[in-house]
Design a protein around this motif. Sequence first.
Motif, PDB file in Angstrom:
ATOM      1  N   SER A   1      -0.679  38.831 -44.802  1.00  0.00           N
ATOM      2  CA  SER A   1       0.327  37.766 -44.743  1.00  0.00           C
ATOM      3  C   SER A   1       0.156  36.763 -45.875  1.00  0.00           C
ATOM      4  CB  SER A   1       0.240  37.039 -43.399  1.00  0.00           C
ATOM      5  OG  SER A   1      -1.028  36.418 -43.243  1.00  0.00           O
ATOM      6  N   VAL A   2       1.180  35.947 -46.047  1.00  0.00           N
ATOM      7  CA  VAL A   2       1.171  34.886 -47.052  1.00  0.00           C
ATOM      8  C   VAL A   2       1.677  33.609 -46.394  1.00  0.00           C
ATOM      9  CG1 VAL A   2       3.501  35.503 -47.833  1.00  0.00           C
ATOM     10  CG2 VAL A   2       2.005  34.208 -49.343  1.00  0.00           C
TER      11      VAL A   2
ATOM     12  N   GLU B   1       3.329  31.110 -41.918  1.00  0.00           N
ATOM     13  CA  GLU B   1       2.639  32.343 -42.271  1.00  0.00           C
ATOM     14  C   GLU B   1       3.644  33.478 -42.101  1.00  0.00           C
ATOM     15  OE1 GLU B   1      -1.379  34.945 -41.139  1.00  0.00           O
ATOM     16  OE2 GLU B   1      -0.668  33.355 -39.784  1.00  0.00           O
TER      17      GLU B   1
ATOM     18  N   ASP C   1       4.053  29.951 -53.782  1.00  0.00           N
ATOM     19  CA  ASP C   1       4.452  30.596 -52.533  1.00  0.00           C
ATOM     20  C   ASP C   1       5.235  29.585 -51.710  1.00  0.00           C
ATOM     21  OD1 ASP C   1       3.211  32.959 -53.235  1.00  0.00           O
ATOM     22  OD2 ASP C   1       1.332  32.453 -52.222  1.00  0.00           O
TER      23      ASP C   1
ATOM     24  N   LYS D   1       4.543  37.723 -42.678  1.00  0.00           N
ATOM     25  CA  LYS D   1       4.102  39.081 -42.974  1.00  0.00           C
ATOM     26  C   LYS D   1       5.287  40.032 -42.850  1.00  0.00           C
ATOM     27  CE  LYS D   1       2.225  39.815 -38.284  1.00  0.00           C
ATOM     28  NZ  LYS D   1       0.999  40.150 -37.510  1.00  0.00           N
TER      29      LYS D   1
ATOM     30  N   ARG E   1      -5.229  38.114 -46.415  1.00  0.00           N
ATOM     31  CA  ARG E   1      -4.285  37.539 -47.371  1.00  0.00           C
ATOM     32  C   ARG E   1      -3.564  38.626 -48.174  1.00  0.00           C
ATOM     33  NH1 ARG E   1      -5.228  32.441 -50.781  1.00  0.00           N
ATOM     34  NH2 ARG E   1      -7.023  32.317 -49.401  1.00  0.00           N
ATOM     35  N   ALA E   2      -2.239  38.557 -48.188  1.00  0.00           N
ATOM     36  CA  ALA E   2      -1.450  39.482 -48.998  1.00  0.00           C
ATOM     37  C   ALA E   2      -1.700  39.163 -50.468  1.00  0.00           C
ATOM     38  CB  ALA E   2       0.028  39.347 -48.660  1.00  0.00           C
ATOM     39  N   ASP E   3      -1.941  40.182 -51.265  1.00  0.00           N
ATOM     40  CA  ASP E   3      -2.316  39.979 -52.661  1.00  0.00           C
ATOM     41  C   ASP E   3      -1.372  40.726 -53.586  1.00  0.00           C
ATOM     42  OD1 ASP E   3      -4.231  39.152 -54.807  1.00  0.00           O
ATOM     43  OD2 ASP E   3      -4.445  41.323 -54.995  1.00  0.00           O
TER      44      ASP E   3
ATOM     45  N   THR F   1       0.158  25.542 -51.586  1.00  0.00           N
ATOM     46  CA  THR F   1       0.466  26.973 -51.523  1.00  0.00           C
ATOM     47  C   THR F   1       0.917  27.509 -52.879  1.00  0.00           C
ATOM     48  OG1 THR F   1       2.772  26.589 -50.877  1.00  0.00           O
ATOM     49  CG2 THR F   1       1.147  26.785 -49.095  1.00  0.00           C
TER      50      THR F   1
ATOM     51  N   ALA G   1       5.928  35.130 -53.542  1.00  0.00           N
ATOM     52  CA  ALA G   1       5.576  35.426 -52.152  1.00  0.00           C
ATOM     53  C   ALA G   1       6.136  36.787 -51.732  1.00  0.00           C
ATOM     54  CB  ALA G   1       6.102  34.325 -51.238  1.00  0.00           C
TER      55      ALA G   1
ATOM     56  N   LYS H   1       4.225  39.901 -52.762  1.00  0.00           N
ATOM     57  CA  LYS H   1       2.983  40.136 -52.029  1.00  0.00           C
ATOM     58  C   LYS H   1       3.238  40.953 -50.764  1.00  0.00           C
ATOM     59  CE  LYS H   1       0.799  35.911 -53.733  1.00  0.00           C
ATOM     60  NZ  LYS H   1       0.324  34.556 -53.400  1.00  0.00           N
TER      61      LYS H   1
END
Length: 293
Positions: free
Chosen positions: A116-117, A88, A68, A90, A181-183, A65, A153, A156
Amino acid sequence: MAATGLQLEILLVVTFLLLVPRWLSPVAADDWRSGRATYYGNEPWYWSIHYGSCGRGYIWPDQGTGWDVAALADSHPDWPNSCGSCYEVKCDDKSIKDAYGQNIDRSNACKDTSASVVVQISDTCPCDFPANAYSNKRWCCGDMDHFDVSVWAFQKLSDMSNGVVPIQYRKVDCSMQPAKRADNSAATFTGEFPPLSQASSRPDFDYQKYFPGGGYLNTQAGDGSRFVSTDEYLSMAGLTGNSKYYRGTAQDSSSEQADHSSTDSSSGEANNPFFQLMPLTFGLSGRWLVQCC
């Protein structure tokens, strides 16, 4: 007709399962839970993500990961043997409370509640820490499921100025890829170089890709605490003659150094009116906890 011994055993088991508190029950893979998240790692000379209580050592940004990662509160029912497990996470737009009952409005704090991350547990957020009793009790003592996630993390999911946000989370396999995916490619936070002694241990690692604007020396390894350009780091590591690592793209880091050298516990984020940073240390970590609002 009288119940048999087997029937009575089955009845007792069913009754027990119905009465077991939800937090003691097995959680399905798709069962989202409510929680709360603060962040750490944005001042690596004080609170590095690389030396947490799980003892992982330096975390390479291109493995697993990456950066993160998270510290799980030791009051959380999942905490025993949690090192290496993944969740995971969010962001959740709503108000939350701290352990003292203070209401914290985060109804518009999330960047995208559907993204989410995945974070991996590498550290602990201890409830009982006398040297920082107020802040640790505020977040890590079980009033709400709590994660102290890395700044990478957190960014994001929300802006750093929020300090703490409500989250939805669930335990997942570490190889799991979120549906959305959270960016945060537009606002990455400067990272920490591996110890100089490990600089050549990864022939496949692209320093220019993961440290395009330079980074911080590894304080825990005794390399120093200042900000350097990538080329300067590679020179210090003796890799300037290796074209794999050194691309001759030297950058003037003087302005970067000036910007970052003044970032200590009494400046930068600490001056933000929304939160202040309080020291926390646990196990191998040198982390600080966010005391927001």
